[in-house]
Design an enzyme around this catalytic site. Structure first.
Site, PDB file in Angstrom:
ATOM      1  N   HIS A 115       0.604  -0.741   0.234  1.00 52.61           N
ATOM      2  CA  HIS A 115       0.464  -0.081  -0.114  1.00 52.61           C
ATOM      3  C   HIS A 115       0.993   0.952   0.040  1.00 52.61           C
ATOM      4  CE1 HIS A 115      -3.006  -3.143   2.320  1.00 52.61           C
ATOM      5  NE2 HIS A 115      -3.667  -2.298   1.530  1.00 52.61           N
TER       6      HIS A 115
ATOM      7  N   ASP B 235       2.163   1.839   3.369  1.00 54.89           N
ATOM      8  CA  ASP B 235       3.078   0.941   3.801  1.00 54.89           C
ATOM      9  C   ASP B 235       4.204   1.333   3.596  1.00 54.89           C
ATOM     10  OD1 ASP B 235       1.060  -0.313   4.250  1.00 54.89           O
ATOM     11  OD2 ASP B 235       1.222  -1.859   3.067  1.00 54.89           O
TER      12      ASP B 235
END
Ligand code: CO
Ligand code: CO
Ligand code: CO
Ligand code: CO
Ligand code: CO
Ligand code: CO
Ligand code: CO
Ligand code: CO
Lengths: 438, 438, 438, 438
Positions: free
Chosen positions: A103, A106
């Site tokens: 993501h 992240d």
């Protein structure tokens, strides 16, 4: 603790079923050819960034801090993000797996504005691009986190505030373009907030239309920029919300047709999401295959006694054989793969626990795949199944599928005094045949 | 026991909330006008034939005989069926409810051939037609039992044997034509066997195509004979099979689109089927309403601790208010109604238990409807909901729905440094507002 | 159909893992010695009479007749019962398994009075005694059916009518004495009706006391007649009732202590009952072992997506390894065994389906046991577990267990500024170690 | 934002059912006398500190920060704790409720050593003592948080490391002594970590013994210091762990007997824990009442479609009537009370949402209690229940309970040819009778 604790670990090798080395593969012989391709090409295993490098071991149900102490847990957020990236590529190297997934949030921290967030993301992903180049590790898929920040509390595309939709659209644009730049094989949309908490404040029809429009915009943008990966939706029935709009494959199927997106979007199926939705994993795979929606896999498992998404590493190959068989019957996952959307248990606080979990997980997938391939090749299930439906390839079956109406069929029943007799489904025999191969 | 034990019982009347007569309505004042129609016109309550007159109180999980001893439990099957019919119309008269529902095999026994079965069905339904004429009781819907006979063990339309499909088609033809002759408002298809026991012997895609063709043939026949009722599918996730193809409303939605049947078929939603599928009942109603599929209701309840379809009579009006509100928001059920697909508990062996259960059930529906109507009229929920989505009626919302792409929206976010702030969902306030009306 | 269709079938033999004969054992080598005993002595497998010879394949959720047509399905009930017995012993012989189990009403029909029922039971069991003598097949346990007849609708011991209690007591006396006469290793009480449908009509405390007294009376009678088998309770959470008093092992544990029956009664644990109660099967086994209650096993499985007792044959040996390990750690089942309280699926209508299901089930148990034995012998789990708790064998641990109070321990914490650090639970490693042996 | 936002709000008053003021009670008329006591004395409602003042609205399933911004969210931890306390007592004053509850770590932060933690706790609780004195707000119960800190990751009493046990013992000592000093009516032990994640590394028997010893030590300390409150265990089946040792009331019952603690410890029953354990809340209440264990109540609700503890405010009074009836039948909660172990939904970010949620929750409890009291006084359920069991007060019933054995009862059955007939359980009638009072 050194800042690069995985740096000097040797790469995990295939040592065969008799190995007692917890950091060796017993079943995942990456280059072994089965059904015409290598195991690595069939499974296309991926390490996920969030559970493995971002999750702190928090107890979801108690107030409390991170329990995992990592070299990248503290310090300046952007510097920590770069150190985390270095460690991640160390782990990819140690595990010797071909793919990763991420993501946007992240990889790099959230900034004060989207512009600031994007800039930090750019800084880290530029480095990631170089590391991918150097290591040969590829991107199975990218995605945008549209659920953690409080602005998404009531949904991203389905938020009652169109500004949130706009923000989400801008965030996806950036994540999708980076996915293209990193040559990602797929781009995933996970609707973790696309649902409702209570119908009392929800206009379901509005929210479905918003979500339909959002998805269409993503597909349009994909074509506009020439991204060749597949757009995937990851179904999940609930959690964090009470009800999510991408509940399961069948729901997504209806949704895609309603908004004219069939043929443009497939599903990324997670084992634990399937079971939370009341289905077996093989059901979701078979359904997606039958409906032309099978995209990619999030390979994990739930706990059969717990009612939430535990995202555990798979450890029972027998349980996975039916799903692997459906994948093989379908001709494989294409540009999809098998992403370990799985996290070590909260008590597994050691850095090596992360490695061991992946080794065990990869082996479970490999063993299940090998069993399913042998089962498929044996014809033990395939022949009886074909024979069971043989009548549908005959005259009556073809007439029915060709359009026989109720009158014609009633005439036939009465004329022939039809009285069809049941035949054994032979379930226990078929289960025994499966067990010959596990 | 007399053969017509209900014959001399007085008709159940509305006596108001203070009545202590278990055979009086406390809330169901049939002719009371609310939201422009009578309660009877809103609810259109129906007595179902199977649970109320055919079920013997068997324990589903133990070997054992019927526990209910009724005057029509024994004797020549056809004569018993006629006596059962007489008793059923006695009960309809006592309860004073406007509708009934039946499966073909509830009404008359299965014969050695379909022709013989049809002849017995004709004999009983001719009598039913006269009784309907005399009593003014109407048919909410008819249906065919395509699940009890062993021939349907592995499905009707989805059977691996096309002869079973043909038999089912012939049976539906007869049931559908009788439903038309009795001026039924709807015809229901319940896929109790349209599913699988194990994927090991199942070709999912074939079975879906068979089912799609079957449903299309029913729709074609409806138009051919000029039946004006609605064709309904009743979703259920599993039980008796492991997995049924009409799992829930969203699944049916996808299925209908796939086979070109949208606009031709709606859903008959059962409360207990909704909860077995992992949804609240109001979710299923709201979903069907949003997707244009809301047809009719099987009003019962499950047991929150039990994992199978207990088909209990509704007894908690507060729990039903949200679903009633969704029905009201949708503009009502049209030619649908509320069928008591509910059975007395196995220990409720007295004939009066059947009456009392219906009285309590009707009152629960009526009270829930009255509360929902008051809630709706108050605007207590409607105003905050409209206000919550107001942004979508503004310029940005309309631009998005009108087709703004990711680039345009990203430009806007960056140009305005958009940072949308979360707003309270006010769930507890809304729950409190609901409670003002219950 | 011949009246003895199994009569001329050969006995199922062990042919080893490579056999492709569906009527051969691949893992169950009865005489193979592991951990000091033969596999047959460890597993003590039993065929259950009810599912295998009495169940007709009815759909629990639909009105409908038996679908299995057996030579003993029709005719004079007592003669059919004798023919059924002959066939059962034919099956025992074909399968070559050492034990069987029965309810009184499985073996012989219900008569007009208890005396008549007893007489028929006597007639069939006299014949059974001779057949056991001749064949060497032994009785793992007997039990009385206190749930099928309508008199037990509201419970046997827990019925609000003490006459029903008396009837049940008389029935158990006869079944228990026959179990003694047939040298049964255990006698089981299954409380299929010992629970409630609704608390609205239930006096929980009264019913618990009735049940406690009943169980005590059975134990007293056991001692009075000198029966040397173990009295077992089979926990089940619900189904057929809403809630059963022998919900799970922990509940039975509390109950036995309350009524002074600890040491007299153990549990017969069924896999599918464990999972319906929200536990893993290994949890129930480990709990019973820890509490000194582990008696015997009903080896089946449920369906992870279905909320009722499906009683399927076990088919995943990996899933059973943890429970087998708990049994091995406990030192085995003693005079308990592993009864196949399992039935073929309703579509498995052929007589051979019954045999194949047992062969697959026995093999699954044998394979799981062999894996667990190897795992146990390896010490792969045992050593880390001992090491994990080593502190409790040290000074502090012993002081605590010896009675250190809060003051003393607080003093120690403050004096030493204790700050214990978490250690990894190593779950993924342990799961990988298990997989070395499966 | 002001630092004391609740300071100038008026106290919530009872305004009766017709009030449209969301900050008024419609049913909770604290001084209204029912069944001989005031509503406040029956319900003894309490505000819990953790959800209401400590929870930040984090999503349990996503990485992400607090969404609630409170005046006490930031700054020096001890100063923030004092400000939080001031705000809490403001809220207690606004709501006008008589009790509060806390964990030690809710009130004051964790320090570097236990001594430091204790000192901070002392500082805040000294202030709390004064505020209680001034406001008249009392302590329903105190407890120690033995689950949030990483040291408790693998349990407190049941940790494999006895030093953790010692630490927990020292922490409980301090919390228990403060509870005594603040005149708490009860002290609660919640075993949020007393369970296991995997049996593979767990010695169940050891852990049960550790837990038994811990509980005994707490009881010993209670007597040593002369604390007059009740020691309570709060059952919960799982979450955060896979399995907790205080699964439900029946499990705790067995546990208490095993460790000789019956009569010393009762249960604090939470609605949502009951439903997660597979029970209705009224089942847990009735069971605890029957076993002499009913202590106190955590009044909340779960979501029927979600498999984790959602801790929502109660909003359906009809659903709570059966549990309230069991409490009334039992003679009330004694020194227990009804604690709102409930949190506003994550999207309810406004400070007033907290107040409104409590108002709606208190009203739901009050209304349910008033309905149950009227139901109880009417005898509508009580008379039929007594009548149903009347046989047990007769000669046969008394003989059975007095010790009649199987022989004597069998003689009686045969002598009288007993054939007891089933009677209706009248469930639907009883449900209708309940509805007269709701
Ligand atoms: Co996933
Ligand atoms: Co997941
Ligand atoms: Co139903
Ligand atoms: Co229905
Ligand atoms: Co069993
Ligand atoms: Co069972
Ligand atoms: Co609680
Ligand atoms: Co809770």
């Amino acid at each position: 603790m050194t800042s690069r604790p995985y740096d000097d670990l040797p790469t995990v090798r295939y040592e065969g079923p008799d190995s007692r080395n917890p950091l060796a593969y017993r079943w995942y012989d990456a280059d072994r050819v089965v059904l015409g391709k290598t195991l690595a090409e069939h499974l296309r295993p991926a390490v996920c960034y969030w559970h493995t490098f971002c999750w702190g071991g928090q107890d979801p149900f108690a107030l409390g801090a991170d329990v995992f102490r990592r070299p990248w847990s503290d310090g300046d957020p952007l510097a920590a993000a770069q150190l985390k990236l270095d460690n991640a590529f160390d782990v990819f190297r140690v595990l010797g797996l071909p793919f990763w997934c991420f993501h946007d949030r992240d990889v790099a921290p959230e900034g004060a504005t989207l512009r600031a967030s994007n800039a930090m993301l750019d800084a880290v992903l530029e480095r990631a691009a170089r590391k991918m180049q150097d290591s040969g590790v590829r991107l199975l898929w990218g995605t945008a986190n549209l659920f953690s920040h409080p602005r998404y509390m009531a949904g991203a595309a389905t938020n009652p505030d169109p500004e949130v939709y706009a923000y989400a659209a801008a965030q996806v644009k950036h994540a999708l373009e980076w996915t293209q730049r990193l040559d990602g094989a797929n781009y995933v949309l996970w609707g973790g907030r696309e649902g409702y908490e209570t119908l009392l404040n929800t206009d379901l029809r509005r929210e479905l239309d918003q979500y339909g429009r959002f998805l269409a915009a993503v597909v349009e943008h994909k074509h506009k920029i020439g991204f060749r990966g597949t757009i995937l939706i990851e179904p999940k029935p609930q959690e964090p919300t009470k009800h999510q709009y991408d509940y399961d494959t069948a729901t997504v199927h209806g949704f895609l047709q309603r908004y004219g997106l069939e043929g443009e979007v497939k599903v990324n199926l997670e084992v634990n999401h399937a079971t939370l939705a009341g289905h077996s994993f093989e059901h979701e795979v078979a359904t997606a295959a039958a409906l032309g929606l099978l995209g990619s896999i999030d390979a994990n498992r739930g706990d059969e006694q717990l009612g939430w998404d535990t995202d555990q590493f798979p450890n029972n190959h027998v349980q996975l054989v039916p799903a692997m068989l459906e994948i093989i019957r379908h001709g494989g996952l294409g540009q999809g793969g098998m992403n370990f959307d799985a996290k070590v248990r909260r008590q597994s606080i050691e850095l090596t626990d992360v490695l061991i979990a992946h080794v065990g997980g990869v082996d479970t997938l490999a063993r299940a795949f090998l069993c399913a391939a042998a089962l498929h090749e044996s014809g033990d299930l395939e022949h009886p199944r074909d024979e069971r439906y043989a009548g549908w390839d005959g005259a009556l079956g073809q007439a029915i599928l060709g359009g026989s109406g109720l009158d014609a069929l009633a005439d036939r029943v009465h004329a022939q005094d039809l009285s069809p007799q049941p035949r054994s489904g032979r379930q226990e025999l078929l289960e025994q045949l499966v067990n010959r191969h596990v």
